[in-house]
Design a protein around this motif. Sequence first.
Motif, mmCIF file in Angstrom:
data_model
loop_
_atom_site.group_PDB
_atom_site.id
_atom_site.type_symbol
_atom_site.label_atom_id
_atom_site.label_comp_id
_atom_site.label_asym_id
_atom_site.label_seq_id
_atom_site.Cartn_x
_atom_site.Cartn_y
_atom_site.Cartn_z
ATOM 1 N N ILE A 110 -66.904 -46.193 141.315
ATOM 2 C CA ILE A 110 -65.525 -45.995 142.153
ATOM 3 C C ILE A 110 -66.096 -46.027 143.534
ATOM 4 N N SER A 111 -66.405 -47.290 143.856
ATOM 5 C CA SER A 111 -66.947 -47.572 145.334
ATOM 6 C C SER A 111 -65.844 -47.920 146.078
ATOM 7 N N LYS A 112 -66.124 -48.362 147.469
ATOM 8 C CA LYS A 112 -65.108 -48.710 148.182
ATOM 9 C C LYS A 112 -64.604 -50.081 147.794
ATOM 10 N N PHE A 113 -65.338 -50.982 147.376
ATOM 11 C CA PHE A 113 -65.170 -52.279 146.896
ATOM 12 C C PHE A 113 -63.708 -52.091 145.693
ATOM 13 N N VAL A 114 -64.091 -51.188 144.879
ATOM 14 C CA VAL A 114 -63.003 -50.884 143.872
ATOM 15 C C VAL A 114 -61.880 -50.317 144.445
ATOM 16 N N LEU A 115 -62.044 -49.326 145.561
ATOM 17 C CA LEU A 115 -60.720 -48.572 146.294
ATOM 18 C C LEU A 115 -59.995 -49.734 146.920
ATOM 19 N N ASP A 116 -60.650 -50.729 147.610
ATOM 20 C CA ASP A 116 -59.854 -51.639 148.391
ATOM 21 C C ASP A 116 -59.093 -52.338 147.287
ATOM 22 N N SER A 185 -55.706 -39.007 139.422
ATOM 23 C CA SER A 185 -55.582 -38.127 138.096
ATOM 24 C C SER A 185 -54.090 -37.974 137.913
ATOM 25 N N THR A 186 -53.112 -38.208 138.913
ATOM 26 C CA THR A 186 -51.672 -37.961 138.658
ATOM 27 C C THR A 186 -50.790 -39.039 138.531
ATOM 28 N N TYR A 187 -51.165 -40.144 139.293
ATOM 29 C CA TYR A 187 -50.077 -41.204 139.409
ATOM 30 C C TYR A 187 -50.236 -42.096 138.326
ATOM 31 N N PHE A 188 -49.095 -42.854 137.949
ATOM 32 C CA PHE A 188 -49.100 -44.098 137.133
ATOM 33 C C PHE A 188 -50.048 -45.253 137.583
ATOM 34 N N ASN A 189 -50.909 -45.668 136.889
ATOM 35 C CA ASN A 189 -51.677 -46.705 137.565
ATOM 36 C C ASN A 189 -51.857 -48.019 136.335
ATOM 37 N N PHE A 190 -51.960 -49.106 136.830
ATOM 38 C CA PHE A 190 -51.981 -50.325 135.800
ATOM 39 C C PHE A 190 -52.787 -51.328 136.426
ATOM 40 N N PHE A 191 -53.088 -52.112 135.578
ATOM 41 C CA PHE A 191 -53.829 -53.648 136.244
ATOM 42 C C PHE A 191 -53.501 -54.657 135.207
ATOM 43 N N ILE A 192 -53.925 -55.769 135.393
ATOM 44 C CA ILE A 192 -53.498 -57.121 134.505
ATOM 45 C C ILE A 192 -54.749 -57.778 134.129
ATOM 46 N N PRO A 282 -62.488 -49.891 135.104
ATOM 47 C CA PRO A 282 -61.826 -49.225 133.748
ATOM 48 C C PRO A 282 -62.406 -48.364 132.931
ATOM 49 N N CYS A 283 -63.895 -48.002 133.079
ATOM 50 C CA CYS A 283 -64.662 -47.297 132.203
ATOM 51 C C CYS A 283 -64.559 -45.690 133.247
ATOM 52 N N GLU A 284 -64.264 -45.906 134.258
ATOM 53 C CA GLU A 284 -64.184 -44.646 135.342
ATOM 54 C C GLU A 284 -63.135 -44.325 135.458
ATOM 55 N N ILE A 285 -62.009 -45.268 135.833
ATOM 56 C CA ILE A 285 -60.715 -44.733 136.056
ATOM 57 C C ILE A 285 -59.649 -44.847 134.617
ATOM 58 N N HIS A 286 -59.095 -43.701 134.365
ATOM 59 C CA HIS A 286 -58.284 -43.850 133.148
ATOM 60 C C HIS A 286 -56.900 -44.408 133.491
ATOM 61 N N TYR A 287 -56.454 -45.773 133.155
ATOM 62 C CA TYR A 287 -55.474 -46.396 133.421
ATOM 63 C C TYR A 287 -54.325 -46.122 132.597
ATOM 64 N N SER A 288 -53.137 -45.996 133.085
ATOM 65 C CA SER A 288 -51.784 -45.739 132.081
ATOM 66 C C SER A 288 -51.673 -46.929 131.272
ATOM 67 N N VAL A 289 -51.691 -48.104 131.742
ATOM 68 C CA VAL A 289 -51.382 -49.376 131.248
ATOM 69 C C VAL A 289 -52.309 -50.431 131.610
ATOM 70 N N VAL A 290 -52.699 -51.308 130.436
ATOM 71 C CA VAL A 290 -53.259 -52.665 130.941
ATOM 72 C C VAL A 290 -52.573 -53.790 130.262
ATOM 73 N N GLY A 291 -52.110 -54.485 131.308
ATOM 74 C CA GLY A 291 -51.151 -55.491 130.861
ATOM 75 C C GLY A 291 -51.938 -56.776 130.650
ATOM 76 N N HIS A 292 -51.209 -57.808 129.754
ATOM 77 C CA HIS A 292 -52.167 -58.924 129.760
ATOM 78 C C HIS A 292 -51.161 -60.251 129.920
ATOM 79 N N HIS A 293 -51.807 -61.210 130.826
ATOM 80 C CA HIS A 293 -51.150 -62.321 131.481
ATOM 81 C C HIS A 293 -50.380 -63.095 130.261
#
Length: 366
Positions: A110-116, A185-192, A282-293
């Motif tokens: 979880i580097s600055k590159f990821v956090l950006d 650890s507390t917010y709803f998070n997602f990516f596609i 995605p293996c270090e951050i627990h995402y709430s949802v992974v959407g598919h295009h």
Amino acid sequence: MGEAMRHHWLLLGACGWVLLILMFVSKFISFRSVDDYGERVGGPSWTVPGTKVVRPIPVSSPVKPAPKPSDQPSAVPTGTDWHPVVERRVQLLSSVCKNSSLRNLTHAAISKFVLDRIFVCDKHKILFCQTPKVGNTQWKKVLIVLNGAFPSVEEIPENLVHDHEKNGLPRLSSLTPQEITHRLSTYFNFFIVRDPFERLISAFKDKFVKNPRFEPWYKHDIAPAIIRKYRKIHRDSNLAASGLHFEDFVRYLGDAEGRQRMDRQFGEHVIHWVTYAELCAPCEIHYSVVGHHETLEQDAPHILKAAGIDGMVSYPDIPPGITRYNRTKVEQYFSGISKRDIRRLYARYQGDFQLFGYPSPEFLLN
């Protein structure tokens, strides 16, 4: 008497022929009606090139099988029906992350590159990790509306969305370590995500062919550097004129060691083709949802509802067919590329294929 009998038989024969003709016409009309009925009721079917046609399942059907990630859904499930599909994606992601043999392809710090890459909406406690070339512009519009800058996604100027200094979307990297940990650890998070090879084709077309937002560094700096190193035959004086070929691009991406120095030189511009694992960890951050295009029509309303914002903002209209996986296009782009280069490319993106359930492109590898 004999003459009357002869007329009687002739009349019966004529009636028989009429009956046979009517039966044949009825059969033909019935056959055509079934065909027309199927087209009329079913409507246009989702067709994935190279696979069988799947007719839409009636909406009232109680059981709706989950579509394969790279296929088009055969029906539009309700938000309740779609939940198991999303759950299975998260479970698959967790399972593949535990596969030690793929660790180098699936794990990223979880580097600055990821956090950006992760945008923050504190008002509604949402995190969104940007994965370019999968329709992220629209999700950024949703967050801009949620932050209160504009009343609807339709009113946001396109140039503002991509101006990260002015669009009002803070990144996770701008916060303190304690604030970052709390939100992760507390917010709803997602990516596609989308099919990894189709995403690469989209990146190539957008940055090196069309370049609609006029980002000259892709054609004037990055393309010549790739050509010099990876084109088998070239003339230095004609690098810019010839343009980057998809074959050059694939050879560069598949070079596990040689591209690293170039990527450092290219900086953040590589976000359009680096792996999902490198972008969002995605293996270090627990995402709430992974959407598919490929199933965005179902994923978008599900994400809005799961995040508790479905009554506040709408996802922009999706043009018909724009999210459909196009195997024919993939085959065309890779048709002139050697199996060796394709296998090297797959070796780099294998983690993305497996993390998100995309089938291995055997039609290209073998």
